[in-house]
Design an enzyme around this catalytic site. Structure first.
Site, PDB file in Angstrom:
ATOM      1  CE1 TYR A 140      -3.314  -2.605   0.589  1.00  0.00           C
ATOM      2  CE2 TYR A 140      -4.540  -0.729   1.232  1.00  0.00           C
ATOM      3  CZ  TYR A 140      -4.720  -2.050   1.015  1.00  0.00           C
ATOM      4  OH  TYR A 140      -5.871  -2.644   0.946  1.00  0.00           O
ATOM      5  CE  LYS A 185       1.732 -17.981  -2.685  1.00  0.00           C
ATOM      6  NZ  LYS A 185       0.882 -19.335  -2.459  1.00  0.00           N
ATOM      7  CG  ASP A 218      -2.208 -20.587  -1.026  1.00  0.00           C
ATOM      8  OD1 ASP A 218      -1.792 -20.507   0.032  1.00  0.00           O
ATOM      9  OD2 ASP A 218      -1.715 -21.176  -1.786  1.00  0.00           O
ATOM     10  CG  ASP A 242      -8.108  -4.697   1.862  1.00  0.00           C
ATOM     11  OD1 ASP A 242      -8.975  -4.361   2.446  1.00  0.00           O
ATOM     12  OD2 ASP A 242      -8.183  -4.685   0.509  1.00  0.00           O
ATOM     13  CG  ASP A 246     -13.871  -7.205   2.278  1.00  0.00           C
ATOM     14  OD1 ASP A 246     -13.558  -6.264   2.981  1.00  0.00           O
ATOM     15  OD2 ASP A 246     -14.285  -6.660   1.167  1.00  0.00           O
TER      16      ASP A 246
HETATM   17  C1  IPM Z   1     -10.471  -1.172   4.143  1.00  0.00           C
HETATM   18  C2  IPM Z   1     -10.564  -0.662   2.718  1.00  0.00           C
HETATM   19  C3  IPM Z   1      -9.374   0.197   2.525  1.00  0.00           C
HETATM   20  C4  IPM Z   1      -8.030  -0.526   2.467  1.00  0.00           C
HETATM   21  C5  IPM Z   1      -9.538   1.059   1.080  1.00  0.00           C
HETATM   22  C6  IPM Z   1     -10.726   1.970   1.107  1.00  0.00           C
HETATM   23  C7  IPM Z   1      -8.372   1.792   0.938  1.00  0.00           C
HETATM   24  O1  IPM Z   1     -10.985  -1.448   1.991  1.00  0.00           O
HETATM   25  O2  IPM Z   1     -10.357  -0.350   5.051  1.00  0.00           O
HETATM   26  O3  IPM Z   1     -10.331  -2.404   4.277  1.00  0.00           O
HETATM   27  O4  IPM Z   1      -7.949  -1.205   1.498  1.00  0.00           O
HETATM   28  O5  IPM Z   1      -7.447  -0.534   3.563  1.00  0.00           O
HETATM   29 MN    MN Z   2     -10.787  -3.625   2.609  1.00  0.00          MN
END
Ligand code: IPM
Ligand code: MN
Length: 351
Positions: A140, A185, A218, A242, A246
């Protein structure tokens, strides 16, 4: 107690969900006799439109002076990948400026929501894990290049960066079930091999009673679905964290449920739901405010040391859910759902 809290509503559903969290914070202040000074500041795409800067100077100053920062969400199609100034850049700058390198993303399953997850009940019952995602390093923040025929993103980590985030995971594991799973990884990446060696050493030398295991990313993606109860503290780098959080959110039924806390070396933290700005439903008043409300609880816990108050909010959310309160994202198919405001009302009265 008197505390300054910066509120960054942001874009999309951000203002809708933060409005509910603000109502909860005001109610907590009244109930427990605190003075919370809530300072709403422009941030993200809306700030780009007004100031041509997603993180205007006075917003940054307000955040640096606050005891804690509560953020809704940022981004949207209006400021897409090709826009000259992008909201995501502002968020990364804010994280870096606040020095919040440790992103805690707890995944706890609300008993009332066991049926809301697309994963079978027998897999997710009793899941209680927390991600410790490194937040201010890695790909990032690495050097980027862009040429006509080629582009690059560099991923770099220093030993010191891995040491400090491992200590956060170690401390947390000590208070929990004593197990750290470090995800990388390392069969391919040099940075991952560094992570593996450094995290191993820190846990072994500094955290007796805590065990560390290492897992390829993975495989971790698979095990998160197959055996999510086997995880306690999941320690990983920025990009993997990240993506995996999710995925893990679906164990809890919806991205809309999960809060997060980003912490550094002082008490001031940045608190945000893990979901995005959801442009598809923005402005309709149907978003789930739970992730943001639970983020406000984390703010009280980690930045203000108000454990009782944090628990009161968490209990109110659980109670509202137990009584059947559901926004569209967690409502059974075909059932009617509450608006963002009505969900906030239900949580408020539970409080
Ligand atoms: C998160 C979001 C952010 C990230 C984006 C919006 C830059 O997806 O906080 O998880 O990738 O960190
Ligand atoms: Mn995110």
């Amino acid at each position: 107690m008197k505390a300054h809290i910066a509120i960054l509503a942001g874009d999309g559903i951000g203002p809708e969900v933060t409005a509910e969290a603000v109502r909860i914070l005001r109610a907590v202040a009244e109930k427990f006799g605190h003075a919370f000074i809530l300072d709403e500041l422009p941030f993200g795409g809306t700030a780009i439109d007004e100031f041509n800067d997603g993180l205007p100077v006075h917003t940054l100053k307000g955040c640096l002076e606050a005891d804690g920062v509560l953020l809704g969400a940022i981004g949207g199609p209006k400021w897409g990948p090709t826009a000259p100034v992008r909201p995501e850049t502002a968020l990364l700058r804010l994280r870096a400026e606040l020095g919040v390198y440790a992103n805690l993303r707890p995944v706890a399953i609300q008993p009332a929501l066991l049926e809301a997850s697309p994963i079978k009940r027998e897999y997710i019952e009793g899941v209680d894990l927390v991600f410790v995602r490194e937040l201010t390093g890695g790909i990032y923040f690495g050097r980027k290049t862009k040429h006509e025929d080629r582009a690059t993103d560099e991923c770099a980590y220093s030993v010191a960066e891995v040491e400090r985030i491992t200590r956060v995971a170690g401390l947390l594991a000590k208070k929990r079930r004593g197990k750290v799973t470090q995800v990388d990884k390392s069969n391919v990446l040099e940075t991952s091999r560094l992570w593996r060696a450094v995290s191993e050493r820190i846990i072994r030398d500094e955290f007796s009673g805590v065990s560390i295991e290492h897992m390829f990313v993975d495989a971790a993606a698979m095990h998160l679905i197959r055996n999510p109860r086997s995880f306690d503290v999941v320690l990983t780098e920025n990009l993997f964290g990240d993506i995996l959080t999710d995925e893990a959110a679906m164990l809890a039924g919806s991205l809309g449920m999960l809060p997060s806390a980003a912490l550094g070396d002082n008490r001031r933290g940045l608190y945000e739901p893990i979901h995005g700005s959801a442009p598809d439903i923005a402005g309709r008043g149907v978003a789930n405010p739970c992730g943001t409300i639970l983020s406000a609880a984390l703010l009280l816990r980690h930045s203000l040391d108000l454990e009782t108050e944090a628990r009161a909010i968490e209990a109110a959310v659980s109670k509202a859910l137990a009584h059947g309160a559901r926004t569209a994202d967690i409502a059974p198919r075909g059932a009617s759902a509450l608006t963002t405001r009505a969900m906030g009302d239900t949580i408020l009265s539970a409080l």
